[in-house]
Design an enzyme around this catalytic site. Sequence first.
Site, mmCIF file in Angstrom:
data_model
loop_
_atom_site.group_PDB
_atom_site.id
_atom_site.type_symbol
_atom_site.label_atom_id
_atom_site.label_comp_id
_atom_site.label_asym_id
_atom_site.label_seq_id
_atom_site.Cartn_x
_atom_site.Cartn_y
_atom_site.Cartn_z
ATOM 1 N N ALA A 12 19.939 -9.803 -51.293
ATOM 2 C CA ALA A 12 19.991 -8.566 -50.511
ATOM 3 C C ALA A 12 18.894 -7.613 -50.966
ATOM 4 O O ALA A 12 18.607 -7.501 -52.159
ATOM 5 C CB ALA A 12 21.347 -7.897 -50.692
ATOM 6 N N ARG A 59 11.151 6.855 -0.542
ATOM 7 C CA ARG A 59 12.580 6.933 -0.834
ATOM 8 C C ARG A 59 12.906 6.659 -2.302
ATOM 9 O O ARG A 59 14.011 6.903 -2.763
ATOM 10 C CB ARG A 59 13.345 5.952 0.075
ATOM 11 C CG ARG A 59 13.344 6.381 1.531
ATOM 12 C CD ARG A 59 13.685 5.243 2.488
ATOM 13 N NE ARG A 59 12.535 4.391 2.781
ATOM 14 C CZ ARG A 59 12.547 3.368 3.644
ATOM 15 N NH1 ARG A 59 13.661 3.053 4.284
ATOM 16 N NH2 ARG A 59 11.461 2.649 3.870
ATOM 17 N N ALA A 118 0.811 -1.219 0.000
ATOM 18 C CA ALA A 118 0.000 0.000 0.000
ATOM 19 C C ALA A 118 0.842 1.265 0.000
ATOM 20 O O ALA A 118 0.353 2.347 -0.321
ATOM 21 C CB ALA A 118 -0.929 0.003 1.211
ATOM 22 N N GLN A 139 -6.017 -0.360 2.166
ATOM 23 C CA GLN A 139 -5.584 0.407 3.330
ATOM 24 C C GLN A 139 -5.639 1.877 2.887
ATOM 25 O O GLN A 139 -4.788 2.329 2.123
ATOM 26 C CB GLN A 139 -4.160 0.009 3.731
ATOM 27 C CG GLN A 139 -3.708 0.673 5.018
ATOM 28 C CD GLN A 139 -2.201 0.572 5.225
ATOM 29 O OE1 GLN A 139 -1.426 0.354 4.297
ATOM 30 N NE2 GLN A 139 -1.767 0.745 6.462
ATOM 31 N N ASN A 173 17.348 -19.092 -51.456
ATOM 32 C CA ASN A 173 18.300 -17.999 -51.306
ATOM 33 C C ASN A 173 17.576 -16.687 -51.533
ATOM 34 O O ASN A 173 17.002 -16.462 -52.599
ATOM 35 C CB ASN A 173 19.425 -18.175 -52.324
ATOM 36 C CG ASN A 173 20.624 -17.327 -51.958
ATOM 37 O OD1 ASN A 173 20.471 -16.143 -51.613
ATOM 38 N ND2 ASN A 173 21.804 -17.900 -52.018
ATOM 39 N N ASN A 187 14.354 -0.103 -1.090
ATOM 40 C CA ASN A 187 13.743 1.132 -0.630
ATOM 41 C C ASN A 187 14.128 2.325 -1.505
ATOM 42 O O ASN A 187 13.460 3.341 -1.500
ATOM 43 C CB ASN A 187 14.139 1.423 0.819
ATOM 44 C CG ASN A 187 13.570 0.382 1.772
ATOM 45 O OD1 ASN A 187 12.395 0.022 1.688
ATOM 46 N ND2 ASN A 187 14.396 -0.138 2.654
ATOM 47 N N THR A 235 2.813 -0.750 9.042
ATOM 48 C CA THR A 235 2.688 -2.135 8.582
ATOM 49 C C THR A 235 1.670 -2.940 9.411
ATOM 50 O O THR A 235 0.998 -3.819 8.877
ATOM 51 C CB THR A 235 4.064 -2.832 8.599
ATOM 52 O OG1 THR A 235 4.756 -2.479 9.807
ATOM 53 C CG2 THR A 235 4.913 -2.396 7.428
#
Length: 459
Positions: A376, A14, A9, A73, A373, A223, A79
Amino acid sequence: MVSAVVLAAGLGTRMKSRLPKVMHRLGRKTLIECVLDTAFSEADEVVVVTGYRRELVEDFLRKRYPSVKFAVQHEQLGTAHAVKSALPEVEGDVVIIMPGDMPFVRRESLRRLVEALDEGFAGAVLVAELSEPAGYGRVVEKNGCVLKIVEEADATEEEKRIKRVNTGVYAFKKDLLEKALDKVKNDNRKGEYYLTDVVEILSSSGYKIKAVEAVRREGMGINSRRQLAEAYRERCREKAYQLMEQGVTILSPENTFIDEDVEVGIDTVIHPFVFIEGKTVIGEGCEIKPFSVIRDSRISDNVVINEHSVIEGAVVDEGVSIGPFARIRPETRLMKGSKIGNFVEVKKSVIGENSKANHLAYIGDAEVGSGVNIGAGTITCNYDGVKKHKTVIEDGVFIGSDTQLVAPVRVGKGALIGAGSTITKDVPPDSLAITRAPMKVLKGRGIEDYRKRKYGIKE
Ligand code: UD1
Ligand code: CA
Protein backbone atom coordinates in the site's frame (compact mmCIF):
# COMPACT_ATOMS: atom_id res chain seq x y z
CA MET A 1 -21.00 5.24 -59.16
CA VAL A 2 -22.97 6.13 -56.03
CA SER A 3 -22.43 9.44 -54.25
CA ALA A 4 -23.84 10.42 -50.87
CA VAL A 5 -24.69 14.00 -50.00
CA VAL A 6 -24.95 14.68 -46.27
CA LEU A 7 -26.73 17.87 -45.23
CA ALA A 8 -25.00 19.58 -42.32
CA ALA A 9 -25.14 23.29 -43.01
CA GLY A 10 -27.91 24.19 -40.60
CA LEU A 11 -27.49 25.76 -37.19
CA GLY A 12 -30.10 23.58 -35.52
CA THR A 13 -32.12 26.43 -34.03
CA ARG A 14 -34.16 24.13 -31.84
CA MET A 15 -31.02 22.89 -30.03
CA LYS A 16 -30.40 26.42 -28.67
CA SER A 17 -26.67 25.90 -28.92
CA ARG A 18 -23.53 27.64 -30.15
CA LEU A 19 -22.43 24.31 -31.56
CA PRO A 20 -23.81 23.18 -34.93
CA LYS A 21 -26.44 20.55 -34.28
CA VAL A 22 -24.57 17.78 -36.07
CA MET A 23 -21.63 18.25 -33.66
CA HIS A 24 -23.71 17.23 -30.66
CA ARG A 25 -22.92 13.78 -29.36
CA LEU A 26 -25.03 10.69 -29.04
CA GLY A 27 -22.85 8.99 -26.46
CA ARG A 28 -19.28 9.27 -27.69
CA LYS A 29 -19.98 9.79 -31.38
CA THR A 30 -21.18 13.07 -32.85
CA LEU A 31 -24.38 12.92 -34.91
CA ILE A 32 -22.42 13.65 -38.07
CA GLU A 33 -20.07 10.71 -37.41
CA CYS A 34 -23.04 8.36 -37.01
CA VAL A 35 -24.31 9.50 -40.40
CA LEU A 36 -20.92 9.53 -42.16
CA ASP A 37 -20.00 6.03 -40.99
CA THR A 38 -23.15 4.76 -42.67
CA ALA A 39 -22.70 6.95 -45.75
CA PHE A 40 -19.13 5.74 -46.31
CA SER A 41 -20.18 2.10 -45.88
CA GLU A 42 -22.44 2.29 -48.93
CA ALA A 43 -21.37 5.19 -51.18
CA ASP A 44 -18.26 5.53 -53.33
CA GLU A 45 -17.88 9.18 -52.35
CA VAL A 46 -19.38 11.40 -49.68
CA VAL A 47 -20.01 15.13 -50.02
CA VAL A 48 -20.93 17.01 -46.84
CA VAL A 49 -22.76 20.32 -47.19
CA THR A 50 -21.50 22.74 -44.56
CA GLY A 51 -22.45 26.28 -43.68
CA TYR A 52 -22.96 27.32 -40.08
CA ARG A 53 -19.51 27.23 -38.37
CA ARG A 54 -18.21 25.28 -41.31
CA GLU A 55 -14.51 25.42 -40.33
CA LEU A 56 -15.33 23.63 -37.10
CA VAL A 57 -17.31 20.88 -38.83
CA GLU A 58 -14.85 20.51 -41.71
CA ASP A 59 -11.73 20.34 -39.51
CA PHE A 60 -13.38 17.75 -37.33
CA LEU A 61 -14.41 15.59 -40.29
CA ARG A 62 -11.23 15.96 -42.32
CA LYS A 63 -9.25 14.36 -39.51
CA ARG A 64 -11.57 11.39 -39.28
CA TYR A 65 -12.55 10.87 -42.93
CA PRO A 66 -9.60 11.92 -45.11
CA SER A 67 -11.48 11.29 -48.37
CA VAL A 68 -14.58 13.34 -47.47
CA LYS A 69 -15.51 16.19 -49.82
CA PHE A 70 -17.18 19.43 -48.82
CA ALA A 71 -19.61 21.80 -50.50
CA VAL A 72 -20.44 25.16 -48.97
CA GLN A 73 -23.95 26.47 -48.57
CA HIS A 74 -23.36 30.10 -47.64
CA GLU A 75 -26.95 30.85 -46.70
CA GLN A 76 -29.27 28.20 -45.34
CA LEU A 77 -32.17 28.65 -47.73
CA GLY A 78 -33.54 25.13 -47.32
CA THR A 79 -32.73 21.49 -47.95
CA ALA A 80 -33.24 21.71 -51.74
CA HIS A 81 -30.83 24.64 -51.88
CA ALA A 82 -28.35 22.63 -49.79
CA VAL A 83 -28.42 19.69 -52.21
CA LYS A 84 -28.09 22.06 -55.15
CA SER A 85 -24.94 23.53 -53.58
CA ALA A 86 -23.48 20.02 -53.41
CA LEU A 87 -24.20 18.86 -56.96
CA PRO A 88 -21.10 20.39 -58.61
CA GLU A 89 -18.99 18.19 -56.29
CA VAL A 90 -21.00 15.04 -57.00
CA GLU A 91 -19.43 12.60 -59.46
CA GLY A 92 -21.88 9.69 -59.22
CA ASP A 93 -24.89 9.12 -61.45
CA VAL A 94 -26.83 7.98 -58.40
CA VAL A 95 -27.16 10.34 -55.41
CA ILE A 96 -28.07 9.28 -51.89
CA ILE A 97 -29.17 12.19 -49.68
CA MET A 98 -28.95 12.00 -45.91
CA PRO A 99 -29.71 14.65 -43.30
CA GLY A 100 -26.92 15.09 -40.76
CA ASP A 101 -29.38 14.76 -37.89
CA MET A 102 -30.72 11.24 -38.50
CA PRO A 103 -28.17 9.05 -36.71
CA PHE A 104 -29.98 5.71 -36.88
CA VAL A 105 -30.15 5.23 -40.63
CA ARG A 106 -28.69 1.88 -41.63
CA ARG A 107 -26.52 0.78 -44.47
CA GLU A 108 -29.08 -1.81 -45.64
CA SER A 109 -31.66 0.94 -46.08
CA LEU A 110 -29.30 2.95 -48.27
CA ARG A 111 -28.78 -0.16 -50.33
CA ARG A 112 -32.52 -0.73 -50.74
CA LEU A 113 -32.94 2.89 -51.88
CA VAL A 114 -30.25 2.45 -54.52
CA GLU A 115 -31.75 -0.88 -55.61
CA ALA A 116 -35.06 0.88 -56.25
CA LEU A 117 -33.32 2.93 -58.94
CA ASP A 118 -32.05 -0.28 -60.55
CA GLU A 119 -35.69 -1.46 -60.60
CA GLY A 120 -36.55 1.56 -62.73
CA PHE A 121 -37.75 4.11 -60.16
CA ALA A 122 -36.54 7.70 -60.63
CA GLY A 123 -36.11 8.05 -56.90
CA ALA A 124 -36.80 6.41 -53.57
CA VAL A 125 -37.64 7.79 -50.14
CA LEU A 126 -36.99 6.08 -46.81
CA VAL A 127 -40.34 6.21 -45.03
CA ALA A 128 -40.96 5.55 -41.35
CA GLU A 129 -44.24 4.85 -39.59
CA LEU A 130 -44.43 6.91 -36.39
CA SER A 131 -47.15 6.94 -33.73
CA GLU A 132 -46.30 10.61 -33.11
CA PRO A 133 -45.48 12.04 -36.51
CA ALA A 134 -45.51 15.71 -35.44
CA GLY A 135 -42.65 17.73 -36.88
CA TYR A 136 -41.94 15.44 -39.82
CA GLY A 137 -42.93 15.72 -43.46
CA ARG A 138 -45.92 13.48 -44.26
CA VAL A 139 -45.76 11.06 -47.14
CA VAL A 140 -48.73 11.04 -49.51
CA GLU A 141 -48.95 7.80 -51.49
CA LYS A 142 -51.03 6.32 -54.27
CA ASN A 143 -50.84 2.91 -55.90
CA GLY A 144 -47.66 2.04 -54.06
CA CYS A 145 -45.81 5.15 -55.20
CA VAL A 146 -45.03 8.39 -53.40
CA LEU A 147 -46.97 11.29 -54.85
CA LYS A 148 -45.65 14.05 -52.66
CA ILE A 149 -44.29 14.97 -49.26
CA VAL A 150 -46.06 17.69 -47.27
CA GLU A 151 -44.21 19.55 -44.54
CA GLU A 152 -45.96 19.82 -41.18
CA ALA A 153 -46.30 23.59 -41.46
CA ASP A 154 -48.01 23.33 -44.84
CA ALA A 155 -50.13 20.23 -44.17
CA THR A 156 -53.92 20.15 -44.06
CA GLU A 157 -55.61 18.62 -40.99
CA GLU A 158 -56.19 15.46 -42.97
CA GLU A 159 -52.56 15.25 -44.09
CA LYS A 160 -51.40 15.80 -40.52
CA ARG A 161 -53.16 12.57 -39.58
CA ILE A 162 -50.85 10.59 -41.88
CA LYS A 163 -48.43 8.59 -39.77
CA ARG A 164 -46.03 7.72 -42.54
CA VAL A 165 -43.22 10.27 -42.44
CA ASN A 166 -40.25 11.28 -44.51
CA THR A 167 -36.92 10.36 -42.88
CA GLY A 168 -35.18 12.82 -45.20
CA VAL A 169 -33.13 9.99 -46.70
CA TYR A 170 -33.48 9.50 -50.45
CA ALA A 171 -31.81 8.15 -53.55
CA PHE A 172 -32.25 9.84 -56.93
CA LYS A 173 -30.87 9.56 -60.40
CA LYS A 174 -28.61 12.56 -60.59
CA ASP A 175 -29.76 13.98 -63.92
CA LEU A 176 -33.42 13.89 -62.86
CA LEU A 177 -32.62 15.35 -59.45
CA GLU A 178 -30.70 18.20 -61.04
CA LYS A 179 -33.57 19.13 -63.33
CA ALA A 180 -36.17 18.87 -60.56
CA LEU A 181 -34.12 21.03 -58.18
CA ASP A 182 -34.19 23.86 -60.72
CA LYS A 183 -37.98 23.86 -60.46
CA VAL A 184 -38.23 24.00 -56.65
CA LYS A 185 -39.75 27.26 -55.38
CA ASN A 186 -39.86 28.72 -51.90
CA ASP A 187 -43.57 29.64 -51.85
CA ASN A 188 -44.35 27.84 -48.58
CA ARG A 189 -44.92 28.73 -44.91
CA LYS A 190 -41.21 28.87 -44.09
CA GLY A 191 -40.10 30.51 -47.32
CA GLU A 192 -37.50 27.78 -47.81
CA TYR A 193 -36.49 25.70 -50.80
CA TYR A 194 -37.77 22.29 -49.73
CA LEU A 195 -36.01 19.20 -51.04
CA THR A 196 -39.26 17.35 -50.44
CA ASP A 197 -40.81 19.25 -53.38
CA VAL A 198 -38.57 17.29 -55.75
CA VAL A 199 -40.80 14.28 -55.16
CA GLU A 200 -43.96 16.02 -56.38
CA ILE A 201 -42.12 17.62 -59.29
CA LEU A 202 -40.91 14.21 -60.49
CA SER A 203 -44.10 12.26 -59.83
CA SER A 204 -46.29 14.85 -61.57
CA SER A 205 -44.08 14.47 -64.66
CA GLY A 206 -44.82 10.76 -64.68
CA TYR A 207 -41.74 9.47 -62.89
CA LYS A 208 -42.21 6.85 -60.19
CA ILE A 209 -40.87 7.35 -56.66
CA LYS A 210 -40.68 4.32 -54.37
CA ALA A 211 -41.32 4.29 -50.63
CA VAL A 212 -38.72 2.13 -48.88
CA GLU A 213 -39.73 1.10 -45.37
CA ALA A 214 -37.49 2.18 -42.51
CA VAL A 215 -36.81 -0.31 -39.72
CA ARG A 216 -36.98 0.33 -35.97
CA ARG A 217 -35.40 3.61 -34.92
CA GLU A 218 -34.34 4.81 -38.34
CA GLY A 219 -37.06 7.46 -38.34
CA MET A 220 -35.78 9.11 -35.17
CA GLY A 221 -34.32 12.52 -35.90
CA ILE A 222 -32.61 14.95 -33.57
CA ASN A 223 -33.97 18.47 -33.56
CA SER A 224 -33.89 19.24 -29.84
CA ARG A 225 -31.93 18.27 -26.75
CA ARG A 226 -34.91 16.33 -25.57
CA GLN A 227 -34.88 14.25 -28.74
CA LEU A 228 -31.13 13.79 -28.31
CA ALA A 229 -31.69 12.32 -24.85
CA GLU A 230 -34.54 10.13 -26.07
CA ALA A 231 -32.42 8.86 -28.94
CA TYR A 232 -29.54 8.10 -26.60
CA ARG A 233 -31.80 6.17 -24.28
CA GLU A 234 -33.32 4.24 -27.17
CA ARG A 235 -29.95 3.36 -28.56
CA CYS A 236 -28.59 2.16 -25.22
CA ARG A 237 -31.67 0.09 -24.66
CA GLU A 238 -31.51 -1.45 -28.12
CA LYS A 239 -27.84 -2.36 -27.64
CA ALA A 240 -28.55 -3.84 -24.23
CA TYR A 241 -31.41 -5.97 -25.59
CA GLN A 242 -29.22 -7.16 -28.43
CA LEU A 243 -26.47 -8.24 -26.01
CA MET A 244 -29.01 -9.91 -23.72
CA GLU A 245 -30.27 -11.95 -26.67
CA GLN A 246 -26.69 -13.07 -27.23
CA GLY A 247 -26.34 -14.31 -23.65
CA VAL A 248 -25.12 -11.34 -21.63
CA THR A 249 -26.84 -10.49 -18.34
CA ILE A 250 -27.69 -6.81 -18.08
CA LEU A 251 -29.49 -6.22 -14.83
CA SER A 252 -31.01 -2.85 -15.73
CA PRO A 253 -30.93 -2.15 -19.49
CA GLU A 254 -32.42 1.34 -18.98
CA ASN A 255 -29.44 2.29 -16.85
CA THR A 256 -26.59 0.72 -18.76
CA PHE A 257 -24.75 2.63 -21.46
CA ILE A 258 -23.00 0.54 -24.06
CA ASP A 259 -21.71 1.91 -27.36
CA GLU A 260 -22.77 0.28 -30.58
CA ASP A 261 -19.48 -1.36 -31.53
CA VAL A 262 -18.86 -2.97 -28.12
CA GLU A 263 -18.71 -6.78 -28.01
CA VAL A 264 -19.45 -8.78 -24.87
CA GLY A 265 -19.12 -12.54 -24.33
CA ILE A 266 -21.76 -14.84 -22.88
CA ASP A 267 -22.46 -15.08 -19.14
CA THR A 268 -20.87 -11.74 -18.44
CA VAL A 269 -22.93 -9.84 -15.87
CA ILE A 270 -23.23 -6.08 -16.23
CA HIS A 271 -24.62 -4.15 -13.29
CA PRO A 272 -26.50 -0.82 -13.53
CA PHE A 273 -24.74 2.46 -14.25
CA VAL A 274 -21.91 0.91 -16.19
CA PHE A 275 -20.55 2.70 -19.28
CA ILE A 276 -18.77 0.65 -21.94
CA GLU A 277 -17.50 2.83 -24.74
CA GLY A 278 -15.61 2.95 -28.01
CA LYS A 279 -13.98 -0.13 -29.43
CA THR A 280 -14.18 -2.33 -26.37
CA VAL A 281 -14.28 -6.12 -26.37
CA ILE A 282 -15.23 -7.99 -23.20
CA GLY A 283 -14.88 -11.74 -22.77
CA GLU A 284 -17.10 -14.38 -21.23
CA GLY A 285 -18.05 -14.80 -17.60
CA CYS A 286 -16.91 -11.36 -16.47
CA GLU A 287 -18.64 -9.28 -13.82
CA ILE A 288 -18.78 -5.52 -14.14
CA LYS A 289 -20.05 -3.78 -11.06
CA PRO A 290 -21.88 -0.42 -10.82
CA PHE A 291 -20.42 2.93 -11.84
CA SER A 292 -17.50 1.52 -13.79
CA VAL A 293 -16.38 3.02 -17.10
CA ILE A 294 -14.56 0.91 -19.69
CA ARG A 295 -13.32 2.63 -22.82
CA ASP A 296 -11.40 1.31 -25.84
CA SER A 297 -10.15 -1.73 -23.94
CA ARG A 298 -9.84 -5.47 -24.38
CA ILE A 299 -10.98 -7.49 -21.41
CA SER A 300 -10.53 -11.29 -21.41
CA ASP A 301 -12.68 -13.95 -19.75
CA ASN A 302 -13.59 -14.15 -16.06
CA VAL A 303 -12.42 -10.68 -15.18
CA VAL A 304 -14.05 -8.91 -12.23
CA ILE A 305 -14.30 -5.15 -12.37
CA ASN A 306 -15.49 -3.80 -9.05
CA GLU A 307 -17.45 -0.61 -8.40
CA HIS A 308 -16.27 2.82 -9.59
CA SER A 309 -13.36 1.67 -11.71
CA VAL A 310 -12.23 3.53 -14.84
CA ILE A 311 -10.39 1.55 -17.50
CA GLU A 312 -9.17 3.19 -20.68
CA GLY A 313 -7.06 1.87 -23.54
CA ALA A 314 -5.98 -1.20 -21.57
CA VAL A 315 -5.56 -4.91 -22.23
CA VAL A 316 -6.75 -7.07 -19.36
CA ASP A 317 -6.02 -10.81 -19.35
CA GLU A 318 -8.03 -13.67 -17.94
CA GLY A 319 -9.04 -13.80 -14.30
CA VAL A 320 -7.84 -10.31 -13.40
CA SER A 321 -9.55 -8.41 -10.59
CA ILE A 322 -9.82 -4.62 -10.68
CA GLY A 323 -11.12 -2.09 -8.15
CA PRO A 324 -13.22 -0.90 -6.47
CA PHE A 325 -12.05 2.64 -7.26
CA ALA A 326 -9.19 1.68 -9.55
CA ARG A 327 -7.95 3.67 -12.51
CA ILE A 328 -6.31 1.84 -15.39
CA ARG A 329 -4.92 4.22 -17.97
CA PRO A 330 -3.89 3.75 -21.62
CA GLU A 331 -1.18 1.32 -22.73
CA THR A 332 -1.53 -0.80 -19.64
CA ARG A 333 -1.53 -4.58 -19.76
CA LEU A 334 -2.71 -6.53 -16.76
CA MET A 335 -1.63 -10.13 -17.14
CA LYS A 336 -3.44 -13.28 -16.09
CA GLY A 337 -4.59 -13.43 -12.47
CA SER A 338 -3.17 -10.06 -11.47
CA LYS A 339 -5.03 -7.86 -9.01
CA ILE A 340 -5.33 -4.09 -8.93
CA GLY A 341 -7.18 -2.99 -5.83
CA ASN A 342 -8.75 0.17 -4.46
CA PHE A 343 -7.30 3.58 -5.18
CA VAL A 344 -4.57 2.18 -7.39
CA GLU A 345 -3.66 4.03 -10.59
CA VAL A 346 -1.76 2.20 -13.32
CA LYS A 347 -0.45 4.02 -16.38
CA LYS A 348 1.47 2.65 -19.40
CA SER A 349 2.68 -0.36 -17.43
CA VAL A 350 2.72 -4.11 -17.63
CA ILE A 351 1.67 -5.99 -14.52
CA GLY A 352 2.84 -9.60 -14.69
CA GLU A 353 0.91 -12.77 -13.91
CA ASN A 354 -0.53 -13.03 -10.43
CA SER A 355 1.08 -9.80 -9.28
CA LYS A 356 -0.84 -7.62 -6.87
CA ALA A 357 -1.16 -3.97 -6.01
CA ASN A 358 -4.06 -4.08 -3.61
CA HIS A 359 -4.26 -0.59 -2.16
CA LEU A 360 -3.36 3.06 -2.75
CA ALA A 361 -0.55 2.98 -5.28
CA TYR A 362 0.66 4.75 -8.41
CA ILE A 363 2.36 2.58 -11.00
CA GLY A 364 3.46 4.49 -14.09
CA ASP A 365 5.87 3.56 -16.90
CA ALA A 366 6.66 0.34 -15.08
CA GLU A 367 7.38 -3.21 -16.06
CA VAL A 368 6.31 -5.50 -13.25
CA GLY A 369 7.15 -9.20 -13.38
CA SER A 370 5.04 -12.09 -12.14
CA GLY A 371 4.17 -12.88 -8.54
CA VAL A 372 5.13 -9.41 -7.35
CA ASN A 373 3.50 -7.87 -4.28
CA ILE A 374 3.29 -4.10 -4.28
CA GLY A 375 2.48 -2.72 -0.84
CA ALA A 376 0.00 0.00 0.00
CA GLY A 377 1.17 3.51 -0.74
CA THR A 378 3.87 2.51 -3.23
CA ILE A 379 4.69 5.16 -5.80
CA THR A 380 6.78 4.98 -8.93
CA CYS A 381 8.33 8.45 -9.20
CA ASN A 382 8.40 8.32 -13.00
CA TYR A 383 8.60 12.02 -13.81
CA ASP A 384 11.59 14.20 -13.03
CA GLY A 385 10.00 17.42 -14.22
CA VAL A 386 11.31 16.99 -17.76
CA LYS A 387 11.13 13.35 -18.76
CA LYS A 388 9.39 10.13 -17.87
CA HIS A 389 11.55 7.25 -16.67
CA LYS A 390 10.99 3.54 -16.35
CA THR A 391 10.76 1.34 -13.28
CA VAL A 392 11.47 -2.39 -13.64
CA ILE A 393 10.35 -4.76 -10.92
CA GLU A 394 11.43 -8.33 -11.61
CA ASP A 395 9.59 -11.57 -10.73
CA GLY A 396 8.71 -12.39 -7.15
CA VAL A 397 9.70 -9.05 -5.63
CA PHE A 398 8.02 -7.88 -2.42
CA ILE A 399 7.70 -4.13 -2.07
CA GLY A 400 6.88 -2.95 1.45
CA SER A 401 4.25 -0.29 2.03
CA ASP A 402 4.90 3.39 1.43
CA THR A 403 7.85 2.88 -0.87
CA GLN A 404 8.98 5.39 -3.46
CA LEU A 405 10.75 3.97 -6.48
CA VAL A 406 12.65 6.86 -8.07
CA ALA A 407 12.94 5.98 -11.77
CA PRO A 408 14.92 4.95 -13.69
CA VAL A 409 15.39 2.08 -11.31
CA ARG A 410 15.40 -1.73 -11.35
CA VAL A 411 14.50 -4.07 -8.50
CA GLY A 412 16.05 -7.50 -9.11
CA LYS A 413 14.27 -10.83 -8.92
CA GLY A 414 13.19 -11.94 -5.46
CA ALA A 415 14.29 -8.72 -3.76
CA LEU A 416 12.60 -7.34 -0.64
CA ILE A 417 12.06 -3.62 -0.07
CA GLY A 418 11.48 -2.54 3.53
CA ALA A 419 8.39 -0.43 4.21
CA GLY A 420 8.88 3.32 3.97
CA SER A 421 11.95 3.15 1.71
CA THR A 422 12.96 5.60 -0.98
CA ILE A 423 14.72 3.53 -3.63
CA THR A 424 17.05 5.61 -5.78
CA LYS A 425 19.49 2.91 -6.95
CA ASP A 426 19.06 -0.51 -8.56
CA VAL A 427 18.48 -3.33 -6.10
CA PRO A 428 20.30 -6.59 -6.91
CA PRO A 429 18.31 -9.86 -6.99
CA ASP A 430 17.52 -11.62 -3.72
CA SER A 431 18.59 -8.69 -1.56
CA LEU A 432 16.89 -6.52 1.04
CA ALA A 433 16.90 -2.79 0.43
CA ILE A 434 15.77 -0.46 3.17
CA THR A 435 16.18 3.28 3.73
CA ARG A 436 14.82 4.24 7.08
CA ALA A 437 15.87 6.54 9.93
CA PRO A 438 16.61 4.43 13.02
CA MET A 439 13.76 4.36 15.54
CA LYS A 440 14.28 5.79 19.05
CA VAL A 441 12.28 4.83 22.13
CA LEU A 442 12.26 7.30 25.04
CA LYS A 443 10.50 5.84 28.06
CA GLY A 444 8.21 8.11 30.11
CA ARG A 445 7.99 10.66 27.29
CA GLY A 446 4.35 9.98 26.24
CA ILE A 447 1.72 12.60 25.44
CA GLU A 448 1.00 13.56 29.05
CA ASP A 449 4.67 14.26 29.60
CA TYR A 450 4.80 16.34 26.45
CA ARG A 451 1.81 18.51 27.46
CA LYS A 452 3.30 19.05 30.89
CA ARG A 453 6.66 20.06 29.55
CA LYS A 454 5.40 22.37 26.84
CA TYR A 455 2.32 23.99 28.47
CA GLY A 456 2.67 23.14 32.12
CA ILE A 457 -0.67 21.25 32.02
CA LYS A 458 -1.10 18.92 34.98
CA GLU A 459 -3.05 15.64 34.79
C1 UD1 B 1 -36.63 17.61 -43.01
C2 UD1 B 1 -37.65 17.33 -44.12
C3 UD1 B 1 -38.83 16.58 -43.51
C4 UD1 B 1 -38.35 15.31 -42.84
C5 UD1 B 1 -37.25 15.61 -41.84
C6 UD1 B 1 -36.68 14.29 -41.36
C7 UD1 B 1 -37.45 19.14 -45.73
C8 UD1 B 1 -38.07 20.38 -46.24
N1 UD1 B 1 -38.07 18.55 -44.72
O1 UD1 B 1 -37.25 18.49 -42.07
O2 UD1 B 1 -39.76 16.24 -44.53
O3 UD1 B 1 -39.45 14.67 -42.20
O4 UD1 B 1 -36.20 16.39 -42.44
O5 UD1 B 1 -35.44 14.41 -40.83
O6 UD1 B 1 -36.45 18.70 -46.26
N2 UD1 B 1 -29.88 21.75 -43.81
C9 UD1 B 1 -28.91 22.34 -44.59
N3 UD1 B 1 -29.20 23.50 -45.23
C10 UD1 B 1 -30.42 24.10 -45.15
C11 UD1 B 1 -31.40 23.49 -44.33
C12 UD1 B 1 -31.11 22.31 -43.69
O7 UD1 B 1 -27.80 21.83 -44.72
O8 UD1 B 1 -30.58 25.15 -45.76
C13 UD1 B 1 -29.55 20.49 -43.11
C14 UD1 B 1 -29.62 20.60 -41.61
O9 UD1 B 1 -28.35 20.96 -41.07
C15 UD1 B 1 -30.04 19.19 -41.18
C16 UD1 B 1 -30.82 18.68 -42.38
O10 UD1 B 1 -30.50 19.51 -43.47
O11 UD1 B 1 -28.93 18.36 -40.95
C17 UD1 B 1 -32.32 18.68 -42.14
O12 UD1 B 1 -32.75 19.99 -41.83
P1 UD1 B 1 -33.85 20.27 -40.73
O13 UD1 B 1 -34.02 21.73 -40.64
O14 UD1 B 1 -33.59 19.51 -39.49
O15 UD1 B 1 -35.13 19.66 -41.48
P2 UD1 B 1 -36.48 19.19 -40.82
O16 UD1 B 1 -37.27 20.38 -40.45
O17 UD1 B 1 -36.21 18.19 -39.78
CA1 CA C 1 -34.39 17.46 -38.77
